[in-house]
Motif scaffolding. Structure first.
Motif, PDB file in Angstrom:
ATOM      1  N   VAL A 223       0.901  -0.821  -0.142  1.00 50.55           N
ATOM      2  CA  VAL A 223       0.196  -0.077   0.086  1.00 50.55           C
ATOM      3  C   VAL A 223       1.061   1.264  -0.251  1.00 50.55           C
ATOM      4  O   VAL A 223       1.603   1.441   0.668  1.00 50.55           O
ATOM      5  N   ASP A 224       0.819   1.989  -0.983  1.00 47.65           N
ATOM      6  CA  ASP A 224       1.608   2.512  -1.385  1.00 47.65           C
ATOM      7  C   ASP A 224       1.093   3.998  -0.284  1.00 47.65           C
ATOM      8  O   ASP A 224       1.612   5.051   0.144  1.00 47.65           O
ATOM      9  N   GLY A 225      -0.607   4.309  -0.758  1.00 46.25           N
ATOM     10  CA  GLY A 225      -0.913   5.292   1.028  1.00 46.25           C
ATOM     11  C   GLY A 225      -2.729   5.153   0.054  1.00 46.25           C
ATOM     12  O   GLY A 225      -2.732   3.873  -0.337  1.00 46.25           O
ATOM     13  N   ILE A 226      -3.160   5.963   1.003  1.00 46.24           N
ATOM     14  CA  ILE A 226      -4.702   6.162   1.042  1.00 46.24           C
ATOM     15  C   ILE A 226      -5.167   6.843   0.595  1.00 46.24           C
ATOM     16  O   ILE A 226      -4.966   8.027   0.584  1.00 46.24           O
ATOM     17  N   LYS A 227      -6.323   6.731   0.368  1.00 51.27           N
ATOM     18  CA  LYS A 227      -6.901   7.778  -0.748  1.00 51.27           C
ATOM     19  C   LYS A 227      -8.414   7.986  -0.145  1.00 51.27           C
ATOM     20  O   LYS A 227      -9.614   7.263  -0.132  1.00 51.27           O
ATOM     21  N   VAL A 228      -9.126   9.011   0.404  1.00 53.13           N
ATOM     22  CA  VAL A 228     -10.068   9.360   1.386  1.00 53.13           C
ATOM     23  C   VAL A 228     -11.126  10.531   1.108  1.00 53.13           C
ATOM     24  O   VAL A 228     -10.859  11.166   0.856  1.00 53.13           O
ATOM     25  N   ALA A 233     -12.547  16.427   7.111  1.00 52.09           N
ATOM     26  CA  ALA A 233     -11.045  16.515   7.908  1.00 52.09           C
ATOM     27  C   ALA A 233     -11.525  15.863   8.855  1.00 52.09           C
ATOM     28  O   ALA A 233     -10.342  15.311   9.587  1.00 52.09           O
ATOM     29  N   GLY A 234     -11.829  15.337  10.510  1.00 54.51           N
ATOM     30  CA  GLY A 234     -11.869  15.056  11.293  1.00 54.51           C
ATOM     31  C   GLY A 234     -11.123  13.756  11.466  1.00 54.51           C
ATOM     32  O   GLY A 234     -10.339  13.061  11.550  1.00 54.51           O
ATOM     33  N   ARG A 235     -12.039  12.772  10.747  1.00 53.83           N
ATOM     34  CA  ARG A 235     -11.717  11.939  10.282  1.00 53.83           C
ATOM     35  C   ARG A 235     -10.520  11.729   9.611  1.00 53.83           C
ATOM     36  O   ARG A 235      -9.326   9.817   9.746  1.00 53.83           O
ATOM     37  N   GLU A 236     -10.243  12.111   8.604  1.00 55.69           N
ATOM     38  CA  GLU A 236      -9.205  12.164   7.597  1.00 55.69           C
ATOM     39  C   GLU A 236      -8.045  12.211   8.555  1.00 55.69           C
ATOM     40  O   GLU A 236      -6.986  11.367   8.297  1.00 55.69           O
ATOM     41  N   VAL A 237      -7.939  13.121   9.838  1.00 56.15           N
ATOM     42  CA  VAL A 237      -6.854  13.885  10.382  1.00 56.15           C
ATOM     43  C   VAL A 237      -6.476  12.682  10.632  1.00 56.15           C
ATOM     44  O   VAL A 237      -5.397  11.662  11.652  1.00 56.15           O
ATOM     45  N   ALA A 238      -8.220  11.823  11.658  1.00 56.28           N
ATOM     46  CA  ALA A 238      -7.932  10.938  12.842  1.00 56.28           C
ATOM     47  C   ALA A 238      -6.822   9.536  12.076  1.00 56.28           C
ATOM     48  O   ALA A 238      -6.140   8.865  12.845  1.00 56.28           O
ATOM     49  N   LEU A 239      -7.743   9.338  10.360  1.00 54.76           N
ATOM     50  CA  LEU A 239      -7.211   8.242  10.261  1.00 54.76           C
ATOM     51  C   LEU A 239      -5.567   8.375   9.748  1.00 54.76           C
ATOM     52  O   LEU A 239      -5.080   7.729   9.827  1.00 54.76           O
ATOM     53  N   ARG A 240      -5.484   9.139   9.331  1.00 57.18           N
ATOM     54  CA  ARG A 240      -3.961   9.513   9.059  1.00 57.18           C
ATOM     55  C   ARG A 240      -2.962   9.049  10.059  1.00 57.18           C
ATOM     56  O   ARG A 240      -1.464   9.044   9.162  1.00 57.18           O
ATOM     57  N   ARG A 241      -3.175   9.478  10.786  1.00 52.51           N
ATOM     58  CA  ARG A 241      -2.171   9.826  12.124  1.00 52.51           C
ATOM     59  C   ARG A 241      -2.056   7.987  12.543  1.00 52.51           C
ATOM     60  O   ARG A 241      -1.331   8.325  13.055  1.00 52.51           O
ATOM     61  N   ARG A 242      -2.590   7.123  12.141  1.00 54.90           N
ATOM     62  CA  ARG A 242      -3.178   5.854  12.682  1.00 54.90           C
ATOM     63  C   ARG A 242      -2.262   4.992  11.390  1.00 54.90           C
ATOM     64  O   ARG A 242      -2.204   3.767  11.466  1.00 54.90           O
ATOM     65  N   LEU A 243      -2.028   5.818  10.361  1.00 51.69           N
ATOM     66  CA  LEU A 243      -1.460   4.995   8.965  1.00 51.69           C
ATOM     67  C   LEU A 243       0.253   4.531   9.438  1.00 51.69           C
ATOM     68  O   LEU A 243       0.974   5.143  10.554  1.00 51.69           O
ATOM     69  N   PRO A 244       0.886   2.943   8.565  1.00 51.97           N
ATOM     70  CA  PRO A 244       2.281   3.206   9.096  1.00 51.97           C
ATOM     71  C   PRO A 244       3.089   4.616   8.712  1.00 51.97           C
ATOM     72  O   PRO A 244       2.725   4.501   7.985  1.00 51.97           O
ATOM     73  N   ASP A 245       4.124   4.701   9.284  1.00 53.72           N
ATOM     74  CA  ASP A 245       4.983   5.859   9.062  1.00 53.72           C
ATOM     75  C   ASP A 245       5.416   5.145   7.547  1.00 53.72           C
ATOM     76  O   ASP A 245       5.747   4.519   7.064  1.00 53.72           O
ATOM     77  N   GLY A 246       5.485   6.601   6.744  1.00 57.41           N
ATOM     78  CA  GLY A 246       6.053   6.583   5.482  1.00 57.41           C
ATOM     79  C   GLY A 246       5.054   5.819   3.845  1.00 57.41           C
ATOM     80  O   GLY A 246       5.294   6.714   3.574  1.00 57.41           O
ATOM     81  N   MET A 247       3.349   5.717   5.012  1.00 61.44           N
ATOM     82  CA  MET A 247       2.661   5.603   4.400  1.00 61.44           C
ATOM     83  C   MET A 247       1.847   6.929   3.753  1.00 61.44           C
ATOM     84  O   MET A 247       1.339   7.889   4.938  1.00 61.44           O
ATOM     85  N   ARG A 248       1.120   7.258   2.073  1.00 68.13           N
ATOM     86  CA  ARG A 248       0.857   8.456   2.328  1.00 68.13           C
ATOM     87  C   ARG A 248      -0.798   8.659   2.385  1.00 68.13           C
ATOM     88  O   ARG A 248      -1.576   7.280   1.862  1.00 68.13           O
ATOM     89  N   CYS A 249      -1.281   9.808   2.383  1.00 71.46           N
ATOM     90  CA  CYS A 249      -2.880   9.947   2.389  1.00 71.46           C
ATOM     91  C   CYS A 249      -3.106  11.085   1.654  1.00 71.46           C
ATOM     92  O   CYS A 249      -2.619  11.779   2.024  1.00 71.46           O
ATOM     93  N   TYR A 250      -3.416  10.583   1.019  1.00 71.63           N
ATOM     94  CA  TYR A 250      -4.091  11.994  -0.434  1.00 71.63           C
ATOM     95  C   TYR A 250      -5.728  12.362  -0.071  1.00 71.63           C
ATOM     96  O   TYR A 250      -6.585  11.744   0.180  1.00 71.63           O
ATOM     97  N   THR A 251      -5.529  13.020   0.436  1.00 76.88           N
ATOM     98  CA  THR A 251      -6.750  13.633   1.047  1.00 76.88           C
ATOM     99  C   THR A 251      -7.927  14.266  -0.785  1.00 76.88           C
ATOM    100  O   THR A 251      -7.815  14.209  -1.800  1.00 76.88           O
ATOM    101  N   GLY A 252      -9.473  13.494  -0.863  1.00 76.90           N
ATOM    102  CA  GLY A 252     -10.012  13.279  -1.458  1.00 76.90           C
ATOM    103  C   GLY A 252     -10.712  13.937  -0.637  1.00 76.90           C
ATOM    104  O   GLY A 252     -12.353  14.136  -1.852  1.00 76.90           O
TER     105      GLY A 252
END
Length: 386
Positions: A223-228, A233-252
């Motif tokens: 998994v390179d990253g996730i698109k949410v 916005a609050g849910r996206e921030v909470a989710l990206r803080r739980r991703l493994p180190d180096g994994m991208r969160c791509y905002t949608g």
């Protein structure tokens, strides 16, 4: 000169267009964020099509628009919902789009990622899990054979067939094991597609998030990253803080993208956005200021665009593509305002007029006089004499 624009409740008002656009020069790759524009397709207006017939695409104009995005340093997210997947663009044409765009990206050195779904299947519970998996595998092979990165899109067929979280874990686990390169996982909310209600096995977003994270945790190297795309916005921030180190969160999130891309003391989001189709040059300029560390100027450039984005993506959100294509026509990127599936009729005239006004106010039209002439022509067709 003024344009008479229609009011939603009846009547018209005079609007004075800008005479000068923003100065937005092309440039090289962006460095501080990975940014994809989910690009629309240009219909062939001369094709003799009817409702339900295969999509007819103007390939030259469609690829020219992608070159426009690449020239500003943006990546292209191809064959996504912005390209009307499931809303006029069928899988055979989407496959052709993927192959042509990937070849064009290779020729010009552009970054590209392409949507992998199951839209060759009929939506509904009649599909088995094996059929859903096989459909995903077919599309994954097309994208990888084309040399593009894969975006595993949410599947209407899987949403209708899955009995619970375990089925999502099973299907996505098999797909990730087969992927030759790390993919982007896409979580598209039901505001973009009502058929995706309850994705990841639950309509409770907290429970769905846990299943989503379990898929990632089982295959972090794939998994390179996730698109949410949940417009939260609050849910996206909470989710990206739980991703493994180096994994991208791509905002949608087409409502809160400036703050999410700017980030906070704990991190930031990259971007994969439909609104960056009409905003491409301005969005690229904003991110270039962020590349220099000037977060304040980034917000000054991008914050004023949110009103336009919120307007285009207003409920029913899935019809945002109509405004996107309107703005491409007004900006001179295509010669007509028609869409595959006849979707140009999906928004009201006051909605389209307001989109013009907001985009013009931002200076998005390279030739304001052309945009004025075209919106006047459209208004006249609808009976708003100028």
């Amino acid at each position: 000169m003024t344009v008479l624009l229609p009011r939603a409740g009846g009547g018209t008002y005079a609007y004075a267009p800008r005479t000068e656009p923003l100065s937005l020069a092309a440039g090289g790759p962006l460095t501080s964020r990975t940014v994809f524009s989910a690009a629309h397709v240009v219909a062939d207006p001369y094709a003799d099509t009817s409702p339900g017939s295969p999509a007819a695409v103007d390939w030259d104009a469609t690829l020219a628009f992608r070159r426009h995005l690449w020239s500003h340093g943006l990546g292209v997210a191809e064959a996504m919902d912005t390209a009307q997947r499931g809303m006029g663009l069928d899988w055979p044409v989407a496959a052709e789009l993927i192959k042509r765009s990937a070849a064009e990206a290779a020729a010009v050195g552009g970054k590209i990622a392409c949507g992998v779904g199951t839209d060759q299947l009929a939506a509904g519970p009649s599909n088995s899990l094996d059929e859903v998996r096989a459909a995903y595998e077919t599309q994954l092979a097309v994208v990888e054979d084309a040399g593009a990165q894969a975006i595993l899109m949410a599947s209407r067929a899987l949403a209708a067939t899955a009995r619970g979280p375990e089925d999502y874990l099973h299907i996505y686990g098999q797909l990730l094991c087969q992927a030759t390169e790390p993919v982007i996982l896409h979580w598209l909310g039901p505001m973009f597609d009502p058929a995706l209600e309850g994705y990841w096995g639950s309509s409770d977003l907290d429970a769905a998030t846990e299943t989503f994270l379990e898929v990632i945790a089982a295959h972090p190297d794939k998994v390179d990253g996730i698109k949410v795309s949940l417009l939260d916005a609050g849910r996206e921030v909470a989710l990206r803080r739980r991703l493994p180190d180096g994994m991208r969160c791509y905002t949608g999130d087409d409502f809160h993208y400036p703050e999410l891309i700017a980030g906070d003391e704990h991190g930031f989001s990259h971007a994969l956005l439909g609104i960056f189709d009409p905003l491409g040059p301005l969005a690229a300029q904003a991110v270039r200021t962020l590349d220099t560390g000037d977060a304040q100027r980034f917000r000054e450039l991008l914050d004023p665009t949110v009103a336009l984005s919120r307007h285009l993506f207003a409920p029913p959100t899935r019809f945002y593509k109509t405004g996107v294509v309107l703005l491409a026509w007004l900006a001179g990127h295509q010669s007509h305002f028609s869409m595959v599936g006849g979707l140009q009729s999906a928004r009201s005239l006051p909605h389209l007029a307001r989109a013009y006004e907001l985009a013009d106010g931002l200076g998005l039209f390279p030739d304001p006089a052309l945009a004025e002439a075209r919106i006047k022509a459209l208004l006249t067709v609808y009976g708003v004499d100028q």
